[in-house]
Design an enzyme around this catalytic site. Structure first.
Site, PDB file in Angstrom:
ATOM      1  CG  ASP A  19      -8.421  -0.101   0.813  1.00  0.00           C
ATOM      2  OD1 ASP A  19      -8.881  -0.167   1.925  1.00  0.00           O
ATOM      3  OD2 ASP A  19      -7.304  -0.152   0.598  1.00  0.00           O
ATOM      4  CG  ASN A  29       3.640  -3.669  -1.110  1.00  0.00           C
ATOM      5  OD1 ASN A  29       3.089  -2.748  -0.666  1.00  0.00           O
ATOM      6  ND2 ASN A  29       3.131  -4.447  -1.885  1.00  0.00           N
ATOM      7  CG  HIS A  43      -0.188  -1.359  -0.153  1.00  0.00           C
ATOM      8  ND1 HIS A  43       0.069  -2.862  -0.064  1.00  0.00           N
ATOM      9  CD2 HIS A  43      -0.646  -0.625   0.746  1.00  0.00           C
ATOM     10  CE1 HIS A  43      -0.570  -2.826   1.252  1.00  0.00           C
ATOM     11  NE2 HIS A  43      -0.740  -1.965   1.611  1.00  0.00           N
ATOM     12  CD  GLU A  63      -0.392  -4.674  -3.200  1.00  0.00           C
ATOM     13  OE1 GLU A  63       0.322  -3.810  -2.886  1.00  0.00           O
ATOM     14  OE2 GLU A  63      -1.212  -5.524  -2.570  1.00  0.00           O
TER      15      GLU A  63
HETATM   16  C1  F6R Z   1      -6.266   0.037   4.143  1.00  0.00           C
HETATM   17  C2  F6R Z   1      -5.255   0.415   3.407  1.00  0.00           C
HETATM   18  C3  F6R Z   1      -3.878  -0.115   3.486  1.00  0.00           C
HETATM   19  C4  F6R Z   1      -3.328   0.050   4.847  1.00  0.00           C
HETATM   20  C5  F6R Z   1      -1.518  -0.287   4.895  1.00  0.00           C
HETATM   21  C6  F6R Z   1      -0.917  -0.286   6.011  1.00  0.00           C
HETATM   22  O1  F6R Z   1      -7.243   0.581   4.040  1.00  0.00           O
HETATM   23  O2  F6R Z   1      -5.484   0.792   2.374  1.00  0.00           O
HETATM   24  O3  F6R Z   1      -2.924   0.674   2.413  1.00  0.00           O
HETATM   25  O4  F6R Z   1      -3.163   1.405   5.157  1.00  0.00           O
HETATM   26  O5  F6R Z   1      -1.630  -1.814   4.104  1.00  0.00           O
HETATM   27  O6  F6R Z   1      -1.528  -1.646   7.022  1.00  0.00           O
HETATM   28  P1  F6R Z   1      -1.208  -1.745   8.327  1.00  0.00           P
HETATM   29  O7  F6R Z   1      -1.760  -0.438   9.038  1.00  0.00           O
HETATM   30  O8  F6R Z   1      -2.315  -2.698   8.842  1.00  0.00           O
HETATM   31  O9  F6R Z   1       0.104  -2.089   8.484  1.00  0.00           O
END
Ligand code: F6R
Length: 229
Positions: A50, A118, A120, A125
């Site tokens: 992303d 959450n 995701h 989301e």
């Molecule tokens: C990032 C992504 C997100 C993160 C997730 C966890 O490319 O796709 O799904 O992996 O938000 O983020 P952290 O590791 O910062 O808690």
């Protein structure tokens, strides 16, 4: 370290592996370990999950910058083999371009994933369709709050992103998800033991037959039968 070892094994097995990469705080240790392994990624191809809409590649909070700074620049990845959605141009154009690249070079051999509080995966989301391909998404308030730590103010966090959809993620041959810390414990339990539902996007991984989930004890603490350490 375990996650980095799984990725290293994939690259040893197939030097031209197509690898789907993730960003975020959890992944920093993975990239550090991979850098320390002195492994060549020269023949691999990278597809990131992303990118924020509105942040050009050179922006210090863009995922382009994150990947170059934490990984690509250190492991001999030719730029032409590193693909991340372009957050700095018209999203429809960026999405079409990314889909075309995935179609030309996929399927992804190994997809690395983090997990949102959450539930995701990527920036899919709660409510995201399990049938989604690369698309534009609106970040949830939980995600904006979680990612505000990388920006001067939470109002600076972009509200939209381009993300691989859940269908794109599930089309990878192998998936490795890494989650650490208490903040992820509820989402981890839901992902593994919950009923499959779009309210927790990570439950879609129950549909895939080659998923490895790597957890620290805090992230595993809400799983049934898991003794707190
Ligand atoms: C990032 C992504 C997100 C993160 C997730 C966890 O490319 O796709 O799904 O992996 O938000 O983020 P952290 O590791 O910062 O808690």
């Amino acid at each position: 370290m375990h996650t980095a070892t799984l990725i290293a094994e994939q690259v040893h097995l197939k030097s031209s592996s197509v690898i789907g990469w993730a960003t975020g705080g959890t992944m920093l240790g993975v990239y550090r370990s991979l850098r320390d392994m002195n492994l060549s990624f020269q023949h691999t191809r990278a597809f990131n999950l992303d990118e924020y809409i509105g942040l050009p590649a050179a922006h210090p909070q863009s995922y382009h910058h994150y990947m170059r700074h934490n990984f690509f620049d250190h492991v001999g990845m030719p730029e032409a083999q590193c693909h991340i959605p372009d957050g700095g141009c018209d999203p429809e154009h960026a999405i079409a371009k990314y889909e075309a690249l995935l179609a030309a070079h996929g399927p992804i051999d190994l997809q690395l994933l983090g997990l949102g509080k959450n539930g995701h995966i990527g920036f899919n989301e709660p409510g995201a369709s399990f049938n989604g391909t690369v698309h534009k998404t609106v970040l949830s308030p939980t995600t904006i709050e979680a990612n505000a730590r990388y920006f001067e103010a939470s109002t600076d966090v972009p509200r939209e992103a381009i993300t691989m959809g859940i269908k794109t993620i599930l089309s990878a041959r192998k998936i490795v998800l890494l989650a650490c810390g208490h903040a992820k414990a509820d989402a981890v339990a839901e992902m593994i033991e919950g009923v499959m539902s779009i309210t927790c996007p990570a439950t879609a991984l129950q549909l895939h037959d080659d998923v490895t989930i790597v957890l620290d004890s805090a992230a595993a603490s809400e799983l049934q039968g898991c003794e707190p350490s």
